[in-house]
Design a protein around this motif. Structure first.
Motif, PDB file in Angstrom:
ATOM      1  N   ASP A 172      57.979 -21.667 -22.254  1.00  0.00           N
ATOM      2  CA  ASP A 172      57.614 -22.742 -23.167  1.00  0.00           C
ATOM      3  C   ASP A 172      56.965 -23.881 -22.389  1.00  0.00           C
ATOM      4  O   ASP A 172      56.813 -23.837 -21.162  1.00  0.00           O
ATOM      5  CB  ASP A 172      58.828 -23.215 -23.972  1.00  0.00           C
ATOM      6  CG  ASP A 172      59.932 -23.810 -23.101  1.00  0.00           C
ATOM      7  OD1 ASP A 172      59.631 -24.269 -21.978  1.00  0.00           O
ATOM      8  OD2 ASP A 172      61.098 -23.825 -23.550  1.00  0.00           O
TER       9      ASP A 172
ATOM     10  N   PRO B 189      52.442 -22.334 -26.753  1.00  0.00           N
ATOM     11  CA  PRO B 189      52.063 -23.413 -25.832  1.00  0.00           C
ATOM     12  C   PRO B 189      50.593 -23.312 -25.438  1.00  0.00           C
ATOM     13  O   PRO B 189      49.928 -22.294 -25.669  1.00  0.00           O
ATOM     14  CB  PRO B 189      52.977 -23.195 -24.634  1.00  0.00           C
ATOM     15  CG  PRO B 189      53.307 -21.742 -24.670  1.00  0.00           C
ATOM     16  CD  PRO B 189      53.302 -21.338 -26.111  1.00  0.00           C
TER      17      PRO B 189
ATOM     18  N   ASP C 213      56.248 -20.940 -31.472  1.00  0.00           N
ATOM     19  CA  ASP C 213      55.533 -22.079 -30.897  1.00  0.00           C
ATOM     20  C   ASP C 213      54.658 -21.568 -29.762  1.00  0.00           C
ATOM     21  O   ASP C 213      55.166 -21.125 -28.729  1.00  0.00           O
ATOM     22  CB  ASP C 213      56.510 -23.136 -30.371  1.00  0.00           C
ATOM     23  CG  ASP C 213      57.396 -23.691 -31.476  1.00  0.00           C
ATOM     24  OD1 ASP C 213      56.844 -24.250 -32.435  1.00  0.00           O
ATOM     25  OD2 ASP C 213      58.630 -23.542 -31.367  1.00  0.00           O
TER      26      ASP C 213
END
Length: 490
Positions: A272, A307, A305
């Motif tokens: 992440d 990155p 998510d």
């Protein structure tokens, strides 16, 4: 054959000592005869390329003493390897590895009836032919010079830079160098950034040809555990892995670090934003150059998510290619770096090659603006492949632990027992070619794991799982004792 072998031996074949062979063998013993288990493990090491062809194996007496076996056992193992076509011997000269075994035991492209899942790859893009025709129409503009292009044609470098900018990382064409695929890029960077004896940070497990390139450049490898993908990785789990990177960088002061931050091969995990920032900050303090391999970075299925590219969080060199998104036969890769490193790479390139083929660069230039459409297709294909494989494995092998990956090309299955090499060998007897877990470990670790691609059709995946079922059944009839010796590896 004997005459040819004598020539190879007399010309100085590479030699593998018993001390060097022992770590590659790992825990090779099983419930069967010792000579058969030893022969099987050496055979797999040759098939997987961990023992190169034309390597002189240790003398029987030397290997027997090092492994604490009788010489009779080693002699019988070498005899079996000769009978299977994996070893040739000349009295007084030694025994040398070869690949003259039967097709069912070798990963030979084009073998009829054998399904090769040793490669995690996508089929060719459906509209690749049309793009190639358009590229041919553009070729006459480039026929006025010699055609040797060590840095990349301007239009392709601009297209790659635009793709990075669209992903949130502003990039200029002069920061791009076009290479002959990602592997070529990794090898070039290894030569540019590593001096013989320098340390190089690398994830464990990892992409095998990356650590081979680092070793070829003279690096001493510093492995850091890459945490396998878990259904819902928490901050604590991510923190442990990141702390491992930071500690390794601080203690070993590596010249270079090679990472796959997105859909890591083979575990499928992604770093992440916080992890990227922390790793790059630690590297900057020590002067370590981080090389981030992005060959699978855009093969996203449903990552919660996504990155930014790693260089958006600090200083990092990026490697990319079209091999995983378009087709492996399009040998176009690239390096994103600052201009001083690009200039150094150009100077290092000439002894190995004189440039990337122009026609393939033109094909890539045609395709890069179409990347959103390409990725939409690949995401749908990978989603279908992942879901189908997960369903089949849950039905056939409920005792296996199968991570739910959010992208990339494969999943890293925990078999629950250290039998990956035996399973890979048994699968070949049922028409399936697959890479055992230790192929992705440095010095033969990861016998509990198997990399299974999610990029094949439903028909091919079903056929592969059927073959695995037959192979697994044969292992269950002859179980391997579980000594728990890999508990601390992952």
């Amino acid at each position: 054959m004997v005459t040819a072998l004598s020539t190879v031996l007399s010309s100085g074949a590479r030699t593998l000592s018993a001390r060097a062979l022992a770590p590659l063998l790992g825990e090779w013993r099983d419930a069967g005869p010792a000579y058969g288990a030893l022969a099987d493990r050496i055979r797999l090491l040759v098939i997987d390329g961990r023992i190169p062809v034309e390597t002189r194996l240790p003398a029987e007496r030397e290997l027997a003493e090092h492994l604490e076996l009788s010489r009779t056992t080693v002699t019988a193992a070498y005899r079996q390897l000769r009978e299977l076509g994996f070893l040739q011997s000349v009295r007084g000269s030694g025994s040398i590895t070869c690949l003259n075994g039967s097709p069912g035991m070798l990963s030979v492209p084009g073998d009829r009836g054998y399904l090769d899942l040793s490669k995690a790859a996508m089929p060719a893009l459906p509209w690749l032919t049309d793009a190639s025709r358009r590229a041919v129409d553009e070729l006459p503009r480039h026929l006025g010079d010699a055609g040797y292009d060590p840095v990349g044609i301007p239009e392709l470098r601009a297209a790659i830079a635009e793709r990075y900018t669209a992903r949130g990382l502003p990039t200029r064409p002069e920061q791009i160098m076009v290479t002959i695929g990602a592997q070529h890029a990794i090898a070039l960077l290894s030569r540019a950034l590593i001096g013989r004896g320098d340390r190089a940070l690398i994830e464990q497990p990892t992409y095998p040809h990356a650590y081979e390139a680092l070793r070829a450049a003279g690096a001493r490898l510093v492995p850091v555990s890459a945490t396998p993908q878990s259904p819902r990785p928490d901050a604590g789990e991510r923190g442990v892995e990141t702390a491992g990177f930071e500690q390794a960088i601080r203690q070993s002061n590596p010249a270079m670090g090679y990472l796959m931050p997105d859909f890591h091969n083979p575990t499928g995990r992604s770093l992440d934003a916080v992890q990227r920032e922390r790793i790059l900050a630690a590297a900057a303090k020590q002067g370590t150059v981080i090389v981030a391999d992005e060959t699978t970075a855009e093969l996203d299925i449903d990552r919660p998510d996504a990155p930014l590219p790693m260089a958006a969080y600090g200083d990092a060199v990026l490697v990319g290619s079209l091999g995983k998104t378009v087709w492996g036969g399009i040998r176009i890769g690239w390096i994103r770096a600052e201009k001083p490193l690009i200039r150094k790479l150009i100077g290092l390139r000439a002894p190995g090659d004189l440039g990337t083929p122009i026609l393939e660069q033109l094909i890539a230039t045609e395709l890069l603006p179409d990347m959103p459409r390409i990725l939409e297709l690949r995401s749908a294909q990978l989603r279908a492949g992942r879901d189908h494989l997960e369903q089949l494995l849950a039905e056939r092998f409920p005792q296996w632990t199968v991570p739910h990956v959010h992208g990339g090309l494969a999943t890293w299955v925990n078999l629950g027992s250290p039998v990956s090499s035996q399973l890979a060998l048994a699968a070949r007897n049922h028409g399936l070619l697959i890479a055992a877990g230790p192929r992705f470990g440095i010095d033969g670790a990861f016998e509990r794991f198997l990399r299974l691609p999610i990029s094949y059709s439903a028909e091919e995946t079903t056929r592969a799982v059927d073959a695995l079922g037959l192979a697994w059944g044969s292992l269950l009839r002859h179980p391997v004792p579980d000594a728990g010796y890999l508990a601390d590896v992952v």
